[in-house]
Design a protein around this motif. Structure first.
Motif, mmCIF file in Angstrom:
data_model
loop_
_atom_site.group_PDB
_atom_site.id
_atom_site.type_symbol
_atom_site.label_atom_id
_atom_site.label_comp_id
_atom_site.label_asym_id
_atom_site.label_seq_id
_atom_site.Cartn_x
_atom_site.Cartn_y
_atom_site.Cartn_z
ATOM 1 N N PRO A 179 -11.622 45.526 34.085
ATOM 2 C CA PRO A 179 -11.171 46.512 33.016
ATOM 3 C C PRO A 179 -10.110 47.917 33.720
ATOM 4 C CG PRO A 179 -13.047 46.340 32.257
ATOM 5 C CD PRO A 179 -13.281 45.074 33.799
ATOM 6 N N LEU B 157 -6.624 53.371 30.326
ATOM 7 C CA LEU B 157 -4.868 53.754 30.168
ATOM 8 C C LEU B 157 -5.933 55.520 30.364
ATOM 9 C CD1 LEU B 157 -3.920 52.226 27.145
ATOM 10 C CD2 LEU B 157 -3.272 51.909 29.103
ATOM 11 N N ARG C 48 -2.131 59.758 25.844
ATOM 12 C CA ARG C 48 -2.549 58.089 26.106
ATOM 13 C C ARG C 48 -1.671 58.010 27.007
ATOM 14 N NH1 ARG C 48 -1.158 53.040 24.945
ATOM 15 N NH2 ARG C 48 -1.522 53.034 22.775
ATOM 16 N N SER C 49 -1.355 57.224 28.418
ATOM 17 C CA SER C 49 -0.298 56.824 29.081
ATOM 18 C C SER C 49 0.210 55.500 27.572
ATOM 19 C CB SER C 49 -0.785 56.044 30.178
ATOM 20 O OG SER C 49 -1.690 55.265 30.291
ATOM 21 N N LEU C 50 0.941 54.705 28.015
ATOM 22 C CA LEU C 50 1.808 53.832 27.923
ATOM 23 C C LEU C 50 0.856 52.626 28.140
ATOM 24 C CD1 LEU C 50 5.155 54.518 26.670
ATOM 25 C CD2 LEU C 50 3.661 54.538 25.084
ATOM 26 N N THR C 51 0.368 51.618 27.708
ATOM 27 C CA THR C 51 0.015 49.943 28.954
ATOM 28 C C THR C 51 1.498 49.601 29.328
ATOM 29 O OG1 THR C 51 1.078 48.490 26.646
ATOM 30 C CG2 THR C 51 -1.877 49.200 26.813
ATOM 31 N N ARG C 52 1.710 48.831 30.154
ATOM 32 C CA ARG C 52 2.547 48.054 30.920
ATOM 33 C C ARG C 52 3.779 47.434 29.524
ATOM 34 N NH1 ARG C 52 6.877 48.870 34.616
ATOM 35 N NH2 ARG C 52 7.440 46.631 35.590
ATOM 36 N N ALA C 53 3.512 46.921 28.529
ATOM 37 C CA ALA C 53 4.018 46.045 27.630
ATOM 38 C C ALA C 53 4.729 47.113 26.790
ATOM 39 C CB ALA C 53 2.869 45.163 26.642
ATOM 40 N N GLU C 54 3.840 48.875 26.468
ATOM 41 C CA GLU C 54 4.507 49.623 25.605
ATOM 42 C C GLU C 54 5.673 50.009 26.067
ATOM 43 O OE1 GLU C 54 0.294 50.663 23.593
ATOM 44 O OE2 GLU C 54 0.925 51.840 24.856
ATOM 45 N N LYS D 229 3.347 55.492 20.415
ATOM 46 C CA LYS D 229 1.932 55.154 20.894
ATOM 47 C C LYS D 229 1.237 56.169 21.896
ATOM 48 C CE LYS D 229 3.436 51.253 19.885
ATOM 49 N NZ LYS D 229 2.329 50.115 19.010
ATOM 50 N N SER E 140 2.173 58.687 31.609
ATOM 51 C CA SER E 140 2.074 57.798 31.403
ATOM 52 C C SER E 140 3.187 57.143 32.583
ATOM 53 C CB SER E 140 2.631 56.860 30.228
ATOM 54 O OG SER E 140 2.809 57.050 28.740
#
Length: 110
Positions: free
Chosen positions: A6, A9, A24-30, A54, A86
């Protein structure tokens, strides 16, 4: 083959109207979802609202209401700070993921 570890972020804070706000940072999908908005009608507004929702964890309707009623400088600062955490944008506004000029050490066996 083992499971992937894991990876949390990236997080940070920013000042919005004198109040410290966690981001927080965006996820890769976001991040890919955000990029997919490019070229669509009203992409700038939709992208900023998406990024704010997000990156701050607020409901999209709340993010949109805040976006519509807030000072544009405050909105731009929040959007930039979420983009920076991000790694979508560097502190100086450049693309931090762009290929660097000059020789790369990737793949080097030194």
């Amino acid at each position: 083959m083992g499971a992937l570890p894991p990876v949390p972020l990236a997080v940070g804070t920013t000042l919005v109207g004198g109040t410290e706000v966690p981001i927080r940072s965006l996820t890769r999908a976001e991040a890919l979802e955000l990029r997919a908005l490019a070229g669509e009608p009203d992409a700038d507004r939709r992208g900023e609202v998406y990024l704010i929702a997000k990156g701050t964890g607020v409901d999209p309707a709340e993010a949109e209401a805040w976006w519509e009623s807030s000072d544009p400088v405050a909105v731009q600062k929040l959007v930039r700070d979420i983009a920076v955490v991000s790694r979508l944008q560097g502190e100086d506004g450049t693309d931090p993921n762009a290929a660097a000029s000059g020789h790369s050490s990737r793949g080097s066996s030194t």
